[in-house]
Scaffold this motif. Structure first.
Motif, mmCIF file in Angstrom:
data_model
loop_
_atom_site.group_PDB
_atom_site.id
_atom_site.type_symbol
_atom_site.label_atom_id
_atom_site.label_comp_id
_atom_site.label_asym_id
_atom_site.label_seq_id
_atom_site.Cartn_x
_atom_site.Cartn_y
_atom_site.Cartn_z
ATOM 1 N N ALA A 128 -17.931 13.087 -15.513
ATOM 2 C CA ALA A 128 -17.026 14.018 -15.992
ATOM 3 C C ALA A 128 -16.995 15.135 -15.105
ATOM 4 O O ALA A 128 -16.139 15.541 -13.881
ATOM 5 N N GLU A 129 -18.181 15.794 -14.931
ATOM 6 C CA GLU A 129 -18.435 16.292 -13.832
ATOM 7 C C GLU A 129 -18.753 16.513 -12.239
ATOM 8 O O GLU A 129 -18.491 16.784 -11.476
ATOM 9 N N ARG A 130 -19.175 14.601 -12.517
ATOM 10 C CA ARG A 130 -19.373 14.023 -10.654
ATOM 11 C C ARG A 130 -17.927 13.891 -10.431
ATOM 12 O O ARG A 130 -17.395 13.769 -9.001
ATOM 13 N N ARG A 131 -17.203 13.312 -11.350
ATOM 14 C CA ARG A 131 -15.615 12.863 -11.165
ATOM 15 C C ARG A 131 -15.819 11.963 -9.815
ATOM 16 O O ARG A 131 -15.615 11.760 -9.193
ATOM 17 N N ALA A 132 -16.536 11.164 -10.757
ATOM 18 C CA ALA A 132 -17.031 10.658 -10.448
ATOM 19 C C ALA A 132 -17.717 8.874 -11.102
ATOM 20 O O ALA A 132 -17.514 8.527 -11.993
ATOM 21 N N PRO A 133 -16.819 7.225 -9.948
ATOM 22 C CA PRO A 133 -17.069 6.235 -11.364
ATOM 23 C C PRO A 133 -18.359 6.049 -11.769
ATOM 24 O O PRO A 133 -18.477 4.806 -12.376
ATOM 25 N N ALA A 134 -19.202 6.371 -11.543
ATOM 26 C CA ALA A 134 -20.825 5.524 -11.532
ATOM 27 C C ALA A 134 -21.408 7.149 -11.374
ATOM 28 O O ALA A 134 -21.520 8.319 -10.909
ATOM 29 N N PRO A 135 -23.049 7.188 -12.304
ATOM 30 C CA PRO A 135 -23.687 8.531 -11.939
ATOM 31 C C PRO A 135 -24.231 8.202 -11.251
ATOM 32 O O PRO A 135 -24.744 7.459 -10.243
ATOM 33 N N ALA A 136 -25.117 9.135 -10.951
ATOM 34 C CA ALA A 136 -26.058 9.542 -9.996
ATOM 35 C C ALA A 136 -26.814 8.651 -9.832
ATOM 36 O O ALA A 136 -27.935 8.881 -8.990
ATOM 37 N N LEU A 137 -28.038 8.090 -11.279
ATOM 38 C CA LEU A 137 -28.748 8.231 -11.426
ATOM 39 C C LEU A 137 -28.696 6.452 -11.785
ATOM 40 O O LEU A 137 -27.677 6.210 -13.407
ATOM 41 N N THR A 138 -29.393 5.665 -11.586
ATOM 42 C CA THR A 138 -29.144 4.383 -13.015
ATOM 43 C C THR A 138 -29.286 4.550 -14.123
ATOM 44 O O THR A 138 -30.335 4.520 -14.635
ATOM 45 N N VAL A 139 -29.153 4.559 -15.002
ATOM 46 C CA VAL A 139 -29.038 4.389 -16.283
ATOM 47 C C VAL A 139 -28.954 3.001 -17.251
ATOM 48 O O VAL A 139 -27.733 1.944 -17.516
ATOM 49 N N LYS A 140 -29.795 3.350 -17.837
ATOM 50 C CA LYS A 140 -29.862 2.167 -18.494
ATOM 51 C C LYS A 140 -30.911 1.837 -19.916
ATOM 52 O O LYS A 140 -30.826 3.194 -20.473
ATOM 53 N N TYR A 141 -29.705 1.703 -21.440
ATOM 54 C CA TYR A 141 -30.192 1.542 -22.654
ATOM 55 C C TYR A 141 -31.407 -0.212 -23.037
ATOM 56 O O TYR A 141 -30.719 -1.461 -22.581
#
Length: 461
Positions: A128-141
């Protein structure tokens, strides 16, 4: 975050009785995995799926960054929970979450479902803060379903899905803070060796009137052997046990010495009565930088009928060793076997079964920039510099570090007073809020645009 909707979601998940140690709850563990995968997909994860094992399922999810060269963060935790004794719960039933006095009560609220959801909430704030559809880094769980029974199929998952789990940094989110007023970052965790020792002194239970005073007693012999496990100074007596045990690093020891520690408060939070352990070390040092041994369970005699007048033929004990860097779990297991061989006596049979789910201790590489990033993030969220601490429990950190060829960090939202594995388990909602804030800042700190975080990764120990 978390607001009312997020707390309600956690309460709903807590309502799923995902007790991995109870075969009758296997369907509930599976429901828990489906709940998490559905929630992750609903939040926007392009990929969230169940990974099957020969036992209970794990959940894997991945949200790629737009930049293929962005750092990759793998978050590890678990969705299964410890067994309950419903009659011991007073405020609410264990799987009927109750919000009261700024806390959420229920099994798994702190260990570790609340911790898992903190990562999701932080990621959503980051987006939300980036207003972007993807995170700044790849996130895996990787959220497994068998942690409370020793992660019996974790090695299989790590081997079978090595490509999917490749990462630059791993974060274990199954950890505790010291307090909400003293921000801290865990940098070392102990390993573990669990074993069952059984002593047999007769072919069957015997009426004491027939043999008392002239026959072996398995329970007495077991107590004798267990008493020899440690000496009067609290040191463990296994030959060679301390050969690899070093003194705490100066910076860690200084941090622990300056940590506000009020023994009566700590005992009230943990429900303990006495300050015991290895002589010459403070309680925080014994908790996080020194090895220990515990007797987790003792069994002897009849439990289903009156035992008065009987001498038990068999007695057993479950042992738990906590290890520190640079001890190795397999070596300690061998030391235990050798120690027992030196204390056997005629007239008894001894059987030692060492669990296959032993784990090595782990220390986060002190020079890694991701550790510094986590310190900054926690300090920002809590409004004070974060100090280094340890974690007294065991995690699969060393296993994850080897499998992913990446350093492991630790961050959790649990507190010593959260009553993990006990009745009235609870989580402080303030801890979830602060944890979400810290994790949001951590994602920003690892932003691919930051030169200090670009794929710089000295290997784990």
């Amino acid at each position: 975050m978390p607001g009312p909707e997020e707390v309600a979601a956690l309460a709903e998940w807590v309502g799923i009785a995902s007790v991995s140690s109870d075969a009758d709850r296997d369907d509930d563990v599976r429901r828990s995995a489906h709940w998490l995968a559905d929630t992750l997909r609903g939040a926007g994860f392009p990929r969230a799926e169940l990974w099957e094992t020969e036992g209970l399922p794990a959940v894997h999810a991945c949200w790629p960054a737009a930049d293929p060269d962005a750092p990759v963060l793998l978050v590890y935790s678990h969705h299964d929970v410890h067994a309950v004794v419903p009659s011991e719960w007073r405020l609410t039933a264990p799987f009927s979450a109750l919000q009261a006095d700024g806390r959420l009560y229920g099994r798994g609220a702190s260990d570790a479902k609340g911790q898992v959801l903190c990562h999701l909430w932080a990621l959503l704030v980051h987006l939300a803060e980036r207003r972007a559809p993807a995170p700044a880094l790849t996130v895996k769980y990787l959220i497994e379903g068998e942690e409370e029974i020793g992660s019996v199929h974790l090695a299989d998952l790590l081997s079978q899905h090595a490509g999917d789990l490749a990462a630059d940094v791993v974060m274990v989110s199954d950890s505790m803070l010291w307090s909400l007023d003293e921000p801290a970052v865990c940098c070392v965790v102990r390993g573990s060796v669990t074993a069952s020792l059984t002593v047999r002194g007769a072919r069957r239970d015997i009426h004491s009137g027939a043999v008392s005073g002239a026959a072996s007693n398995a329970a007495v012999e077991l107590c004798r052997v267990l008493d020899l496990l440690s000496d009067d100074s609290g040191r463990i007596t296994l030959p060679g046990f301390y050969d690899a045990v070093s003194e705490p690093a100066p910076d860690l020891r200084a941090s622990l010495d300056s940590l506000p520690f009020h023994l009566p408060s700590w005992q009230a939070d943990t429900g303990t009565f006495a300050d015991v352990g290895e002589a010459g070390y403070t309680a925080p040092e014994r908790l996080w930088t020194r090895p220990s041994v515990e007797i987790a369970r003792l069994t002897a005699g009849r439990t289903d009928a009156p035992a008065f007048g009987l001498i038990p033929a068999e007695a057993g004990a479950d042992l738990l060793f906590r290890l520190v860097p640079d001890q190795r779990a397999d070596q300690v297991a061998q030391q235990l076997r050798g120690w027992l061989d030196g204390h056997r006596r005629p007239g008894y049979a001894y059987e030692l079964d060492v669990s296959s789910t032993i784990s090595d201790p782990y220390r986060t590489p002190a020079e890694h920039p991701a550790l510094a990033a986590l310190h900054r993030a926690v300090g920002h969220a809590y409004g004070a510099p974060a100090r280094p601490i340890g974690n007294g429990g065991a995690t699969p950190a060393a296993q994850l570090a080897r499998a992913c060829d990446a350093p492991v960090l630790f961050f959790g939202t649990g507190l010593p007073a959260d009553r993990w594995h006990g009745p009235e388990e609870r989580v402080e909602l303030r801890s979830l809020r602060l944890g979400t804030r810290a994790l949001t800042r951590f994602l920003d700190e690892l932003d691919a645009r930051s030169s200090r975080a670009r794929r710089c990764r000295p290997h784990a120990e």
